[in-house]
Design a protein around this motif. Structure first.
Motif, PDB file in Angstrom:
ATOM      1  N   UNK A 128       0.860  -1.174   0.000  1.00  0.00           N
ATOM      2  CA  UNK A 128       0.000   0.000   0.000  1.00  0.00           C
ATOM      3  C   UNK A 128       0.899   1.226   0.000  1.00  0.00           C
ATOM      4  N   UNK A 129       0.360   2.316  -0.485  1.00  0.00           N
ATOM      5  CA  UNK A 129       1.074   3.578  -0.437  1.00  0.00           C
ATOM      6  C   UNK A 129       1.164   3.998   1.030  1.00  0.00           C
ATOM      7  N   UNK A 130       2.395   4.117   1.554  1.00  0.00           N
ATOM      8  CA  UNK A 130       2.561   4.491   2.963  1.00  0.00           C
ATOM      9  C   UNK A 130       2.394   5.985   3.109  1.00  0.00           C
ATOM     10  N   UNK A 131       1.407   6.382   3.864  1.00  0.00           N
ATOM     11  CA  UNK A 131       1.180   7.804   4.066  1.00  0.00           C
ATOM     12  C   UNK A 131       2.020   8.293   5.233  1.00  0.00           C
ATOM     13  N   UNK A 132       2.732   9.364   5.013  1.00  0.00           N
ATOM     14  CA  UNK A 132       3.443  10.005   6.107  1.00  0.00           C
ATOM     15  C   UNK A 132       2.482  11.037   6.699  1.00  0.00           C
ATOM     16  N   UNK A 133       1.883  10.685   7.832  1.00  0.00           N
ATOM     17  CA  UNK A 133       0.824  11.529   8.382  1.00  0.00           C
ATOM     18  C   UNK A 133       1.275  12.325   9.596  1.00  0.00           C
ATOM     19  N   UNK A 134       2.580  12.463   9.737  1.00  0.00           N
ATOM     20  CA  UNK A 134       3.091  13.310  10.823  1.00  0.00           C
ATOM     21  C   UNK A 134       2.639  14.741  10.553  1.00  0.00           C
ATOM     22  N   UNK A 135       2.350  15.473  11.602  1.00  0.00           N
ATOM     23  CA  UNK A 135       1.945  16.872  11.406  1.00  0.00           C
ATOM     24  C   UNK A 135       3.170  17.702  11.085  1.00  0.00           C
ATOM     25  N   UNK A 136       3.158  18.317   9.931  1.00  0.00           N
ATOM     26  CA  UNK A 136       4.305  19.164   9.585  1.00  0.00           C
ATOM     27  C   UNK A 136       3.839  20.444   8.925  1.00  0.00           C
TER      28      UNK A 136
END
Lengths: 154, 158
Positions: A146-154
């Protein structure tokens, strides 16, 4: 900035595939994540309201069911909205994007058979008076992850 | 065998699975199938590879992935499989398709890169070119600017 809960991030990253085919799929997901079914339903409804998810649905490989093709057109900038709207009227069209190029309108068509697909493309050419380039799939190279989402708040 | 009711079922799933306790039952009600039948047919379609992936379909743009580029390449026919496999080693490559070359569009390999912004995507593309040795390969880079439509395919029964 988009604020997502840990549960929402988990749902987004871990359930893009292998969605349970069971009578109560959301309850089964909840069990895996150690939360209640209502927590999962609420989290998903909120993701839907915030337009973070398109839907919970299925990806159908091209040409497995019916026939499909990628198609493209070169449309003058001042006419692109009219042409895009005409193309979107066809239920056979499921994606339609403008791209930064002379060949600027790219869409995907799917129909139950080749005759029907050709008819739709001919109608689009007649109605819009621009030619359609066709790029049917020859081979898909599969991606297992799966497409790994980088969901860290930036 | 694909049955006619499977098209109805695929049309339903294209709309999206309802977010409620018994979604397959709700879906089945609309097309005259029981919950058990819906689950049985979806399992069948998935096992046969007719459904590749059942799950959450994310909207990349809302989640901060605002740039996507389709890159089309002119790869020598004999090298296509190898190059495609090399490209897929990069997690930012989200699609990779072989399509026919046309005289007015002489490219045969299509890949997609999703990134948070245009600069990221450009850097990822540079990395892809360097590591796959594609410096001399003819290509076009097409960033998407507007989405006019994005939804599941609509299937109609015969």
């Amino acid at each position: 900035m988009l604020e997502l809960s840990d549960l929402q991030k988990k749902l987004l990253n871990d359930f893009q595939r292998n969605f349970p085919l069971t009578p109560k799929p959301y309850a089964d997901i909840a069990k895996q994540l150690g939360v209640s079914e209502n927590d999962v339903l609420n989290a998903l409804n909120e993701l839907d309201e915030k337009q973070c998810i398109s839907r919970i649905g299925a990806i159908i490989p091209p040409n497995q069911i019916g026939v499909s093709t990628l198609a493209a057109m070169s449309i003058p900038e001042n006419d692109i909205e009219r042409v895009a709207a005409q193309i979107n009227q066809y239920t056979e069209v499921n994606h339609n994007y403008e791209r930064e190029h002379v060949v600027n309108l790219w869409f995907v068509l799917i129909a139950q058979n080749a005759v029907h697909l050709n008819n739709v493309i001919s109608s689009i050419e007649n109605e819009t008076s621009y030619p359609v380039l066709r790029f049917p799939l020859i081979k898909e190279f599969f991606i297992d992850l799966s497409f790994r989402l980088d969901l860290a708040n930036d | 065998m694909i049955e006619n009711k499977d098209y109805l079922l695929l049309a339903q799933i294209a709309e999206g699975l309802p977010i409620c306790s018994h979604p397959y039952a709700i879906m089945g009600e609309k097309i005259g199938l029981s919950e058990a039948q819906v689950i049985e047919r979806l399992t069948y379609l998935q096992d046969r590879g007719m459904i590749k992936r059942l799950g959450i379909i994310v909207k990349h743009a809302t989640l901060g992935y605002r740039a996507n580029a389709m890159i089309v390449w002119r790869i020598p026919e004999a090298d296509i499989d190898f190059v495609a496999q090399e490209m897929l080693k990069f997690s930012f490559v989200t699609l990779c398709y072989q399509r026919p070359m046309l005289p007015e569009w002489p490219y045969n390999l299509y890949c997609m890169i999703h990134g948070k912004n245009k600069v990221t995507v450009e850097n990822q593309l540079a990395q892809l070119i360097e590591q796959c040795g594609l410096e001399t390969i003819e290509k076009q880079i097409l960033f998407s600017s507007r989405c006019f439509k994005q939804r599941g395919a609509v299937y109609t029964a015969n």
